[in-house]
Scaffold this motif. Structure first.
Motif, mmCIF file in Angstrom:
data_model
loop_
_atom_site.group_PDB
_atom_site.id
_atom_site.type_symbol
_atom_site.label_atom_id
_atom_site.label_comp_id
_atom_site.label_asym_id
_atom_site.label_seq_id
_atom_site.Cartn_x
_atom_site.Cartn_y
_atom_site.Cartn_z
ATOM 1 N N GLY A 174 0.740 -1.256 0.000
ATOM 2 C CA GLY A 174 0.000 0.000 0.000
ATOM 3 C C GLY A 174 0.766 1.300 0.000
ATOM 4 N N PRO A 175 1.861 1.451 0.816
ATOM 5 C CA PRO A 175 2.514 2.761 0.871
ATOM 6 C C PRO A 175 3.147 3.153 -0.468
ATOM 7 C CG PRO A 175 3.735 1.152 2.168
ATOM 8 C CD PRO A 175 2.471 0.488 1.728
ATOM 9 N N LEU A 176 3.221 4.460 -0.676
ATOM 10 C CA LEU A 176 3.737 5.005 -1.928
ATOM 11 C C LEU A 176 5.261 5.055 -1.890
ATOM 12 C CD1 LEU A 176 1.937 6.170 -4.215
ATOM 13 C CD2 LEU A 176 2.577 8.440 -3.371
ATOM 14 N N VAL A 177 5.879 4.749 -3.040
ATOM 15 C CA VAL A 177 7.327 4.862 -3.149
ATOM 16 C C VAL A 177 7.651 5.554 -4.478
ATOM 17 C CG1 VAL A 177 7.766 2.636 -4.318
ATOM 18 C CG2 VAL A 177 9.461 3.557 -2.715
ATOM 19 N N TRP A 178 8.834 6.173 -4.572
ATOM 20 C CA TRP A 178 9.216 6.779 -5.862
ATOM 21 C C TRP A 178 9.553 5.667 -6.852
ATOM 22 C CZ3 TRP A 178 12.680 6.466 -1.863
ATOM 23 C CH2 TRP A 178 13.885 5.832 -2.135
ATOM 24 N N MET A 179 9.281 5.940 -8.120
ATOM 25 C CA MET A 179 9.592 4.995 -9.197
ATOM 26 C C MET A 179 10.075 5.786 -10.396
ATOM 27 S SD MET A 179 6.423 2.281 -9.064
ATOM 28 C CE MET A 179 6.074 1.341 -7.571
ATOM 29 N N TRP A 180 10.629 5.072 -11.357
ATOM 30 C CA TRP A 180 11.062 5.693 -12.620
ATOM 31 C C TRP A 180 10.108 5.305 -13.731
ATOM 32 C CZ3 TRP A 180 14.355 9.340 -11.812
ATOM 33 C CH2 TRP A 180 15.275 9.236 -10.750
ATOM 34 N N GLU A 181 9.919 6.203 -14.690
ATOM 35 C CA GLU A 181 9.108 5.877 -15.860
ATOM 36 C C GLU A 181 9.682 6.573 -17.089
ATOM 37 O OE1 GLU A 181 5.108 7.310 -15.455
ATOM 38 O OE2 GLU A 181 5.718 9.400 -15.276
ATOM 39 N N ARG A 182 9.210 6.133 -18.254
ATOM 40 C CA ARG A 182 9.619 6.742 -19.515
ATOM 41 C C ARG A 182 9.229 8.217 -19.496
ATOM 42 N NH1 ARG A 182 10.303 4.148 -24.518
ATOM 43 N NH2 ARG A 182 9.185 2.282 -23.863
ATOM 44 N N VAL A 183 10.081 9.083 -20.022
ATOM 45 C CA VAL A 183 9.778 10.512 -20.081
ATOM 46 C C VAL A 183 8.571 10.726 -20.977
ATOM 47 C CG1 VAL A 183 10.626 12.755 -20.869
ATOM 48 C CG2 VAL A 183 12.147 11.214 -19.613
ATOM 49 N N SER A 184 7.605 11.484 -20.480
ATOM 50 C CA SER A 184 6.353 11.664 -21.240
ATOM 51 C C SER A 184 6.511 12.757 -22.285
ATOM 52 C CB SER A 184 5.209 11.993 -20.291
ATOM 53 O OG SER A 184 5.567 13.089 -19.476
#
Ligand SMILES: [Zn+2]
Length: 134
Positions: free
Chosen positions: A124-134
């Motif tokens: 449940g808790p939120l964590v930072w993640m990486w994603e493709r640049v939009s």
């Protein structure tokens, strides 16, 4: 909103930010944040200030995790493999590890630009993640 780690990142109307520390004397930047003594051996400053780190960077290395990490990590059951990337942040040059959202290792390459986002851990808790640049 529950954050997976207090004080390492923040979420507001502008999005997700990693929180690092910066030495006002020599400019050394750290993540995770390290209040107190500057870690630069050639600097004797004693106050590191909290700073928001750049939200974009380039893939330094990457892998996938096909087995769940050990406790205290709470894995989904059945476990879903995750993609992990170490990303060298623009401007400050430090490398930050995180889960990658929406991309497999086959879609990543060293040097590729990624952007900070967030997502929930399996408990449940939120964590930072990486994603493709939009
Ligand atoms: Zn310093």
């Amino acid at each position: 909103m529950t954050l997976a780690i207090e004080g390492w990142f923040a979420v507001d109307e502008d999005g997700v930010f990693l929180l690092g520390t910066r030495c006002a004397t020599c400019g050394t930047v750290t993540f995770p944040p390290r209040p107190g003594l500057c870690p630069n051996p050639r600097c004797d400053a004693t106050s590191m200030e909290t700073t928001r780190l750049p939200r974009r960077g380039r893939v330094w290395s990457y892998t996938n995790a096909c087995y769940p990490p050990p406790a205290p990590y709470v894995a989904a059951d059945p476990y879903v493999p995750v993609t992990l990337a170490a990303v060298e942040l623009d401007e400050v040059g430090i490398v930050v590890l995180g889960q990658v959202k929406g991309l497999t290792v086959n879609e990543l390459e060293v040097g590729m630009e990624l952007e900070l986002t967030s997502g929930p851990l399996s408990d449940g808790p939120l964590v930072w993640m990486w994603e493709r640049v939009s």
